[in-house]
Design an enzyme around this catalytic site. Structure first.
Site, PDB file in Angstrom:
ATOM      1  N   HIS A   1      66.628  23.055  37.615  1.00 29.37           N
ATOM      2  CA  HIS A   1      68.035  22.821  36.831  1.00 29.37           C
ATOM      3  C   HIS A   1      69.010  22.978  37.815  1.00 29.37           C
ATOM      4  CE1 HIS A   1      68.652  26.819  36.759  1.00 29.37           C
ATOM      5  NE2 HIS A   1      69.489  27.135  35.792  1.00 29.37           N
ATOM      6  N   GLY A   2      69.101  23.566  38.826  1.00 28.17           N
ATOM      7  CA  GLY A   2      69.981  23.501  39.769  1.00 28.17           C
ATOM      8  C   GLY A   2      69.566  24.104  41.178  1.00 28.17           C
TER       9      GLY A   2
ATOM     10  N   HIS B   1      78.926  21.789  32.904  1.00 29.34           N
ATOM     11  CA  HIS B   1      77.623  22.547  32.484  1.00 29.34           C
ATOM     12  C   HIS B   1      77.985  23.407  31.420  1.00 29.34           C
ATOM     13  CE1 HIS B   1      74.971  26.061  34.034  1.00 29.34           C
ATOM     14  NE2 HIS B   1      74.218  25.410  32.986  1.00 29.34           N
TER      15      HIS B   1
ATOM     16  N   ASN C   1      78.185  30.685  34.856  1.00 32.90           N
ATOM     17  CA  ASN C   1      78.149  29.562  35.815  1.00 32.90           C
ATOM     18  C   ASN C   1      78.318  28.195  35.092  1.00 32.90           C
ATOM     19  OD1 ASN C   1      75.899  29.205  34.159  1.00 32.90           O
ATOM     20  ND2 ASN C   1      74.513  29.402  35.578  1.00 32.90           N
TER      21      ASN C   1
ATOM     22  N   GLY D   1      69.584  27.419  41.815  1.00 27.78           N
ATOM     23  CA  GLY D   1      68.957  28.689  41.581  1.00 27.78           C
ATOM     24  C   GLY D   1      69.605  29.888  42.631  1.00 27.78           C
TER      25      GLY D   1
ATOM     26  N   ASN E   1      67.438  24.363  28.881  1.00 30.06           N
ATOM     27  CA  ASN E   1      67.179  25.572  28.095  1.00 30.06           C
ATOM     28  C   ASN E   1      66.844  25.309  26.954  1.00 30.06           C
ATOM     29  OD1 ASN E   1      67.891  27.051  30.543  1.00 30.06           O
ATOM     30  ND2 ASN E   1      69.142  28.655  29.168  1.00 30.06           N
TER      31      ASN E   1
END
Length: 464
Positions: free
Chosen positions: A387-388, A248, A220, A390, A332
């Site tokens: 964080h996004g 990203h 991703n 998902g 992370n």
């Protein structure tokens, strides 16, 4: 003196022979059997008091067994998970909840939260936030240590699709093992960080890090041009529409090897841990291995941010434009953070730091919007946000169930040009980002919206 006398005192296994050997030496010194058995009973009760003498070998064996028993008790999971806060419960699969339940049964866990983008991962679910006491969990951070986002907002204007595509193809690199050749590399201070020399593993990985700096991996990871709408003035930049670059990326092969190495050490250190929690094995920060991982993890976090800096530097130079606004965040990593008055290690595995006033980036998918947000510092969420969007479909499930034509139509309707990308990363594999954002209003305030227009990713197992 025989083995039966010894076993009657409670000695077992190899300790029977050690006790008999010591008893023989004491018998040679003139002690009676009754006196020797009395001494052996005392040795068994308090082995530490008999170190260094006739019973030293036996005492050391008993001490090691006691320590092993203590360690096993310390590694036992709590019967029930400690309470934790869940945001967007209706968006979260049961598997992620089950993983978080196990994490909250760890003896080192003190607090936790589950973000609305949460889904199943290894150990801690992706979208999980876990506060531990004096311990760091390699799989609580994840394999892509320091995985992060960066946004560069440029002066008002736009690029043609052809221009954007050419810039991304010329100035970004994607894929496992991919790097820049020697003539194309850019310098960066992170490569001179003294922590590279702190550990043999880091010294070994330095050359790989040099080659891969300024590149992105597979899955991703992305680099995309799009239209950014700033809803309110930020850092002197007025509200309005802008050209922007969003990326990203993470710590590449360097971070992955650090994660694998210290996960193996953590698992080896907890042989008695319940198999359900094996991937949540932790390293005490009082241990040498724990301090090593902390050093390596933080270096990987700095390296990942440097990756983004170089990607944006290359494209900014090609555009001949200096960003009006730059925002980045890791999602992370583990941080030392004060929680309820004490310092804990807060692991965010796929979660954005959202302390009060802190800026962050929450992306959707290759064709759905990303959001610039400002944290509200919510204590129940450990000052975190998603964080996004998902995943709602795993990679294999997406490849099996999604139709390539439907994905292409989805991209076309939203005016998105895709370079690379696989069907496992299709927008339909992800939750609806608008729902995820709505579920975390107590956690963040939305400041701006980024709409992708030209997206570059690594080639997937099945192209779109």
């Amino acid at each position: 003196m025989n083995g039966k006398h010894i076993t009657n005192l409670g000695f077992t296994g190899a300790d029977i022979r050690l006790a008999l050997d010591a008893a023989g030496r004491r018998e040679a010194m003139g002690l009676t059997r009754h006196e020797i058995l009395a001494e052996l009973a005392l040795v068994r009760q308090n082995p530490a008091g008999y170190l260094g003498g006739t019973y030293d070998t036996l005492a050391r064996s008993l001490e090691a067994q006691l320590q092993e028993e203590i360690d096993q008790l310390a590694d036992q999971l709590h019967e029930r998970p400690q309470p934790y806060t869940v945001y967007g419960a209706e968006l979260i699969e049961e598997g992620a909840r089950a993983q978080m339940d196990v994490a909250m049964r760890l003896p080192v866990s003190r607090s936790g939260a589950l973000m609305p983008d949460a889904h199943v991962g290894y150990g801690l679910p992706i979208g999980g936030v876990l506060a531990a006491e004096n311990a760091v969990i390699p799989y609580g951070v994840g394999v892509d240590i320091g995985c992060s986002m960066r946004l560069s907002v440029f002066a008002r204007g736009s690029l043609s699709t052809a221009e954007a595509q050419q810039l991304l193809e010329r100035h970004t690199r994607f894929g496992a093992g991919v790097g820049w050749d020697r003539r194309e590399r850019l310098p960066h201070e992170v490569l001179d960080d003294p922590d590279w020399q702190a550990l043999p593993l880091l010294r070994h990985l330095h050359d790989k890090a040099v080659t891969q700096l300024g590149t992105s991996g597979s899955g991703n990871h992305f680099a995309e041009f799009g239209r950014f709408t700033l809803e309110q003035e930020q850092n002197g930049v007025p509200a309005g529409d802008y050209l922007a670059l969003l990326t990203h990326s993470g710590s590449r092969g360097f971070g992955a090897q650090v994660a694998g190495h210290y996960t193996r050490l953590a698992e080896a250190a907890r042989p008695g841990l319940d198999p359900a929690a094996k991937k949540l094995s932790w390293l005490s920060l009082d241990s040498e291995e724990g301090q090593e991982y902390w050093t390596a993890m933080n270096l990987a976090g700095r390296y990942a941010l440097a990756n983004h800096e170089q990607i944006h530097q290359r494209i900014s130079r090609a555009l001949k434009m200096t960003p009006l606004l730059s925002v980045s965040n890791s999602h992370n990593l583990a941080w030392k953070q004060m929680v309820d008055g004490r310092e804990l290690i807060v692991h965010r595995k796929g979660a954005t730091p959202a302390a009060r006033g802190q800026l962050g980036l929450i992306p959707g998918s290759m064709a759905d919007p990303a959001f610039l947000v400002r944290g509200r510092g919510e204590p129940a969420a450990l000052e975190s946000a998603s964080h996004g969007a998902g995943r709602q479909l795993g990679r294999k499930a997406a490849e099996r169930s999604l139709n390539k034509r439907d994905v292409q139509q989805y991209l076309k309707e939203r005016g998105v040009t895709l370079i690379g990308g696989g069907i496992d990363e299709a927008p339909q594999a992800y939750k609806r980002i608008e729902q995820v954002i709505a579920a975390q209003q107590p956690l963040v305030e939305v400041l701006g919206r980024f709409q992708p227009q030209v997206v570059r990713m690594d080639t997937g197992s099945e192209d779109i």
